[in-house]
Scaffold this active site. Structure first.
Site, PDB file in Angstrom:
ATOM      1  N   ARG A 175      -0.813  -2.377   0.150  1.00 15.76           N
ATOM      2  CA  ARG A 175      -0.653  -1.794  -1.189  1.00 15.76           C
ATOM      3  C   ARG A 175       0.435  -2.494  -2.001  1.00 15.76           C
ATOM      4  O   ARG A 175       0.640  -2.188  -3.169  1.00 15.76           O
ATOM      5  CB  ARG A 175      -0.276  -0.316  -1.094  1.00 15.76           C
ATOM      6  CG  ARG A 175      -1.393   0.545  -0.601  1.00 15.76           C
ATOM      7  CD  ARG A 175      -1.021   2.020  -0.694  1.00 15.76           C
ATOM      8  NE  ARG A 175      -1.792   2.759   0.269  1.00 15.76           N
ATOM      9  CZ  ARG A 175      -3.043   3.184   0.072  1.00 15.76           C
ATOM     10  NH1 ARG A 175      -3.649   2.984  -1.063  1.00 15.76           N
ATOM     11  NH2 ARG A 175      -3.691   3.831   1.026  1.00 15.76           N
ATOM     12  N   SER A 195       2.391   7.044  -6.764  1.00 15.34           N
ATOM     13  CA  SER A 195       3.282   6.764  -5.636  1.00 15.34           C
ATOM     14  C   SER A 195       3.999   5.435  -5.866  1.00 15.34           C
ATOM     15  O   SER A 195       3.625   4.662  -6.755  1.00 15.34           O
ATOM     16  CB  SER A 195       2.467   6.710  -4.339  1.00 15.34           C
ATOM     17  OG  SER A 195       1.547   5.632  -4.390  1.00 15.34           O
ATOM     18  N   ASP A 199      -8.785  -9.841 -14.945  1.00 17.70           N
ATOM     19  CA  ASP A 199      -9.383 -10.737 -15.948  1.00 17.70           C
ATOM     20  C   ASP A 199      -9.735  -9.980 -17.226  1.00 17.70           C
ATOM     21  O   ASP A 199      -9.557 -10.500 -18.331  1.00 17.70           O
ATOM     22  CB  ASP A 199     -10.657 -11.399 -15.396  1.00 17.70           C
ATOM     23  CG  ASP A 199     -10.364 -12.584 -14.501  1.00 17.70           C
ATOM     24  OD1 ASP A 199      -9.198 -13.019 -14.433  1.00 17.70           O
ATOM     25  OD2 ASP A 199     -11.321 -13.076 -13.861  1.00 17.70           O
ATOM     26  N   ARG A 202       5.016   1.532   0.439  1.00 18.15           N
ATOM     27  CA  ARG A 202       3.916   1.999   1.284  1.00 18.15           C
ATOM     28  C   ARG A 202       3.388   0.856   2.162  1.00 18.15           C
ATOM     29  O   ARG A 202       4.112  -0.107   2.413  1.00 18.15           O
ATOM     30  CB  ARG A 202       2.831   2.625   0.397  1.00 18.15           C
ATOM     31  CG  ARG A 202       3.367   3.869  -0.346  1.00 18.15           C
ATOM     32  CD  ARG A 202       2.299   4.557  -1.147  1.00 18.15           C
ATOM     33  NE  ARG A 202       1.221   5.069  -0.292  1.00 18.15           N
ATOM     34  CZ  ARG A 202       0.068   5.531  -0.752  1.00 18.15           C
ATOM     35  NH1 ARG A 202      -0.166   5.543  -2.066  1.00 18.15           N
ATOM     36  NH2 ARG A 202      -0.858   5.976   0.083  1.00 18.15           N
ATOM     37  N   HIS A 221       1.253   3.913 -11.291  1.00 18.87           N
ATOM     38  CA  HIS A 221       0.948   4.411  -9.942  1.00 18.87           C
ATOM     39  C   HIS A 221       1.772   5.655  -9.695  1.00 18.87           C
ATOM     40  O   HIS A 221       2.986   5.656  -9.945  1.00 18.87           O
ATOM     41  CB  HIS A 221       1.251   3.358  -8.873  1.00 18.87           C
ATOM     42  CG  HIS A 221       0.450   2.121  -9.083  1.00 18.87           C
ATOM     43  ND1 HIS A 221      -0.893   2.079  -8.830  1.00 18.87           N
ATOM     44  CD2 HIS A 221       0.786   0.928  -9.604  1.00 18.87           C
ATOM     45  CE1 HIS A 221      -1.349   0.882  -9.172  1.00 18.87           C
ATOM     46  NE2 HIS A 221      -0.349   0.170  -9.648  1.00 18.87           N
ATOM     47  N   HIS A 265      -5.223  -3.447  -5.762  1.00 16.91           N
ATOM     48  CA  HIS A 265      -4.891  -4.389  -4.699  1.00 16.91           C
ATOM     49  C   HIS A 265      -6.013  -5.382  -4.422  1.00 16.91           C
ATOM     50  O   HIS A 265      -5.881  -6.236  -3.553  1.00 16.91           O
ATOM     51  CB  HIS A 265      -4.561  -3.605  -3.421  1.00 16.91           C
ATOM     52  CG  HIS A 265      -3.726  -2.383  -3.683  1.00 16.91           C
ATOM     53  ND1 HIS A 265      -2.450  -2.464  -4.182  1.00 16.91           N
ATOM     54  CD2 HIS A 265      -4.006  -1.041  -3.581  1.00 16.91           C
ATOM     55  CE1 HIS A 265      -1.965  -1.229  -4.348  1.00 16.91           C
ATOM     56  NE2 HIS A 265      -2.892  -0.358  -3.999  1.00 16.91           N
TER      57      HIS A 265
HETATM   58  C1  DQA Z   1      -2.288   4.706  -6.483  1.00 16.01           C
HETATM   59  C2  DQA Z   1      -1.816   3.823  -5.324  1.00 16.01           C
HETATM   60  C3  DQA Z   1      -2.987   3.071  -4.721  1.00 16.01           C
HETATM   61  O1  DQA Z   1      -2.538   2.248  -3.635  1.00 16.01           O
HETATM   62  C4  DQA Z   1      -4.017   4.043  -4.167  1.00 16.01           C
HETATM   63  O2  DQA Z   1      -5.135   3.342  -3.681  1.00 16.01           O
HETATM   64  C5  DQA Z   1      -4.419   5.069  -5.158  1.00 16.01           C
HETATM   65  C6  DQA Z   1      -3.422   5.630  -6.065  1.00 16.01           C
HETATM   66  C7  DQA Z   1      -1.151   5.595  -7.036  1.00 16.01           C
HETATM   67  O3  DQA Z   1      -1.340   6.148  -8.107  1.00 16.01           O
HETATM   68  O4  DQA Z   1      -0.105   5.760  -6.381  1.00 16.01           O
HETATM   69  O5  DQA Z   1      -5.554   5.529  -5.164  1.00 16.01           O
HETATM   70  O6  DQA Z   1      -2.722   3.875  -7.536  1.00 16.01           O
END
Ligand code: DQA
Length: 140
Positions: A108, A99, A84, A104, A97, A77
């Protein structure tokens, strides 16, 4: 195929960290089953809590690996520098990711990585790493 998984900050705490969001399994346990699942491929893994170390590893992977599976964690984020470096290297990067970042907090929901990644997988839990590797095997 030779694939490198790069995990960013706090992902060394999987299993203990916010288990309701990230699950109760450690990455090292999951990684053993992942390697077994893809036993005809070389799957390596690197975790760091440092932004520059992610960039160094992406640059080193170029030419050494066929592709990278990257969970940049919170740097997703914020990091134009990681975006780059993905643009600068010649091998594809799939963003993962655990999640569903779109469901969220507002901060994020934007990823600097998505526009430069070959593909993005989110919200599948740890299984997302398997999906990402399978995507690379099917599409490269
Ligand atoms: C994450 C989601 C990110 O927002 C968070 O900072 C993480 C894990 C995920 O795997 O869901 O550390 O990348």
């Amino acid at each position: 195929m030779k694939i490198l998984i790069i995990n960013g900050p706090n992902l060394n705490l999987l299993g203990k960290r916010e288990p309701d969001i990230y699950g109760r399994q450690s990455f090292s346990d999951y990684y053993q089953s992942l390697k077994q699942h893809f036993k005809n491929h070389q799957i390596d893994c690197y975790q760091t809590n440092h932004e520059g170390a992610i960039i160094d590893k992406l640059q080193e992977a170029d030419g050494e690996y066929d592709a990278v599976v990257l969970n940049p964690a919170a740097y997703t984020h914020t990091s134009i520098a990681i975006a780059d470096s993905i643009k600068a290297i010649t091998i594809p990067v799939v963003e993962v990711h655990i999640s569903d970042i779109k469901q969220r907090e507002n901060f994020r929901q934007h990823s600097f990585i998505t526009p430069v990644a070959l593909h993005t997988i989110m919200g599948q839990g740890l299984k997302g790493y398997q999906t990402a590797i399978q995507y690379l095997i099917d599409n490269l």
